[in-house]
Design an enzyme around this catalytic site. Structure first.
Site, PDB file in Angstrom:
ATOM      1  N   TYR A   1       0.006  -4.738  -1.882  1.00 33.73           N
ATOM      2  CA  TYR A   1      -0.503  -3.493  -2.450  1.00 33.73           C
ATOM      3  C   TYR A   1       0.326  -2.996  -3.632  1.00 33.73           C
ATOM      4  O   TYR A   1      -0.018  -1.987  -4.249  1.00 33.73           O
ATOM      5  CB  TYR A   1      -0.530  -2.394  -1.384  1.00 33.73           C
ATOM      6  CG  TYR A   1      -1.415  -2.709  -0.203  1.00 33.73           C
ATOM      7  CD1 TYR A   1      -2.795  -2.769  -0.342  1.00 33.73           C
ATOM      8  CD2 TYR A   1      -0.876  -2.959   1.057  1.00 33.73           C
ATOM      9  CE1 TYR A   1      -3.613  -3.057   0.735  1.00 33.73           C
ATOM     10  CE2 TYR A   1      -1.683  -3.240   2.146  1.00 33.73           C
ATOM     11  CZ  TYR A   1      -3.053  -3.301   1.977  1.00 33.73           C
ATOM     12  OH  TYR A   1      -3.858  -3.589   3.040  1.00 33.73           O
TER      13      TYR A   1
ATOM     14  N   HIS B   1      -4.263   2.165  -6.148  1.00 37.62           N
ATOM     15  CA  HIS B   1      -3.967   3.167  -5.130  1.00 37.62           C
ATOM     16  C   HIS B   1      -2.477   3.495  -5.075  1.00 37.62           C
ATOM     17  O   HIS B   1      -2.100   4.547  -4.543  1.00 37.62           O
ATOM     18  CB  HIS B   1      -4.425   2.635  -3.772  1.00 37.62           C
ATOM     19  CG  HIS B   1      -5.187   3.620  -2.945  1.00 37.62           C
ATOM     20  ND1 HIS B   1      -5.682   4.821  -3.418  1.00 37.62           N
ATOM     21  CD2 HIS B   1      -5.546   3.578  -1.621  1.00 37.62           C
ATOM     22  CE1 HIS B   1      -6.309   5.458  -2.450  1.00 37.62           C
ATOM     23  NE2 HIS B   1      -6.230   4.734  -1.342  1.00 37.62           N
TER      24      HIS B   1
ATOM     25  N   PHE C   1       0.997   3.789   5.624  1.00 42.89           N
ATOM     26  CA  PHE C   1      -0.283   3.515   4.977  1.00 42.89           C
ATOM     27  C   PHE C   1      -0.951   4.819   4.554  1.00 42.89           C
ATOM     28  O   PHE C   1      -0.713   5.882   5.123  1.00 42.89           O
ATOM     29  CB  PHE C   1      -1.209   2.644   5.844  1.00 42.89           C
ATOM     30  CG  PHE C   1      -0.727   1.223   5.950  1.00 42.89           C
ATOM     31  CD1 PHE C   1      -1.044   0.302   4.966  1.00 42.89           C
ATOM     32  CD2 PHE C   1       0.082   0.825   7.002  1.00 42.89           C
ATOM     33  CE1 PHE C   1      -0.580  -1.000   5.024  1.00 42.89           C
ATOM     34  CE2 PHE C   1       0.551  -0.475   7.072  1.00 42.89           C
ATOM     35  CZ  PHE C   1       0.222  -1.385   6.078  1.00 42.89           C
TER      36      PHE C   1
ATOM     37  N   ASN D   1      -3.840   6.354   4.693  1.00 39.15           N
ATOM     38  CA  ASN D   1      -4.662   7.248   5.502  1.00 39.15           C
ATOM     39  C   ASN D   1      -3.870   8.077   6.504  1.00 39.15           C
ATOM     40  O   ASN D   1      -4.409   9.027   7.080  1.00 39.15           O
ATOM     41  CB  ASN D   1      -5.731   6.448   6.246  1.00 39.15           C
ATOM     42  CG  ASN D   1      -6.768   5.862   5.312  1.00 39.15           C
ATOM     43  OD1 ASN D   1      -6.668   5.976   4.088  1.00 39.15           O
ATOM     44  ND2 ASN D   1      -7.775   5.217   5.874  1.00 39.15           N
TER      45      ASN D   1
ATOM     46  N   ASP E   1      -3.223   8.871  -7.032  1.00 40.76           N
ATOM     47  CA  ASP E   1      -4.260   8.309  -7.894  1.00 40.76           C
ATOM     48  C   ASP E   1      -5.495   9.194  -7.803  1.00 40.76           C
ATOM     49  O   ASP E   1      -5.731   9.843  -6.778  1.00 40.76           O
ATOM     50  CB  ASP E   1      -4.602   6.879  -7.455  1.00 40.76           C
ATOM     51  CG  ASP E   1      -5.134   6.815  -6.031  1.00 40.76           C
ATOM     52  OD1 ASP E   1      -6.316   6.507  -5.844  1.00 40.76           O
ATOM     53  OD2 ASP E   1      -4.368   7.088  -5.072  1.00 40.76           O
TER      54      ASP E   1
ATOM     55  N   ASN F   1      -7.717   9.882   0.634  1.00 43.62           N
ATOM     56  CA  ASN F   1      -7.401   9.961   2.061  1.00 43.62           C
ATOM     57  C   ASN F   1      -5.948  10.307   2.350  1.00 43.62           C
ATOM     58  O   ASN F   1      -5.643  10.876   3.397  1.00 43.62           O
ATOM     59  CB  ASN F   1      -7.783   8.656   2.755  1.00 43.62           C
ATOM     60  CG  ASN F   1      -9.284   8.507   2.909  1.00 43.62           C
ATOM     61  OD1 ASN F   1     -10.005   9.497   3.006  1.00 43.62           O
ATOM     62  ND2 ASN F   1      -9.762   7.276   2.905  1.00 43.62           N
TER      63      ASN F   1
END
Length: 204
Positions: A14, A19, A66, A68, A93, A114
């Site tokens: 990632y 993101h 993470f 969320n 973002d 999120n």
């Protein structure tokens, strides 16, 4: 003490995705301050001083839970340091802003982001400042979930580097001079290519 949270996902897969642009910004602030990242609860943190000596004390945070569940990492830090919402800045973002735009905002709904959604849940308030970094809506045929996890393209590298540099500048201004000054100086940021002026018609 100020807390600056860069939103993103842990893991090398990632690292260079849209993101994770919040992580790129806080990494740049840490680099400038010569800070070393360390693990604390469910986050990586780095403490820096920004501005003229002695400088403002800022704790940079990269949640490791993470996107969320970002609130799981940030909520305990806010409680431990006994911070009010206005001492927290979230770098995120923003799908709804074109790539190349940068803007501060105080409060408001999560807009489908999120990480911000979970922070609102964990903190019990929407009233914290955000620094939004535009990543644009996805091209036709792209699912937004796939778009935010896609890698930056090679032709975007120059604009991204400048956006991250300005984002780090913006974080430092917020920490030392406040939200209003940050808005005044950075909410007009627009790195999108300017259209070429139309050629003058030939003289008759």
């Amino acid at each position: 003490m100020k807390l600056v949270v860069g939103l993103g996902n842990p893991g090398t897969q990632y690292a260079r995705t849209r993101h994770n642009v919040g992580w790129l910004v806080v990494d740049e602030v840490a680099r400038r301050g010569g800070a070393v990242w360390r693990k604390e609860k469910d986050a990586e943190v780095a403490e820096v001083r920004v501005g003229a000596a002695p400088g403002a004390r800022v704790l940079l945070v990269k949640p490791q839970t993470f996107m969320n569940t970002s609130g799981k990492a940030v909520g305990p830090l806010v409680a431990f340091y006994k911070l009010e919402p206005d001492a927290l800045l979230v770098v995120q973002d923003d799908l709804d802003s074109p790539f190349g735009l940068l803007k501060f905002r105080l409060g408001g709904r999560h807009g489908g982001q999120n990480g911000v959604r979970d922070l609102i849940r964990a903190l019990g308030t929407e009233q914290f400042p955000r620094l939004k970094v535009g990543i644009s809506r996805p091209p036709a045929g792209w699912d937004p979930a796939d778009w935010v996890l896609s890698k930056w393209r090679e032709e975007e590298a120059g604009t991204l580097a400048e956006l991250v540099r300005l984002g780090a500048d913006a974080v430092e201004v917020w920490a030392t001079q406040g939200l209003a000054e940050g808005q005044a100086r950075f909410n007009g940021t627009d790195l999108r290519p300017k259209p070429e002026p139309e050629a003058a018609p030939p003289a008759s």
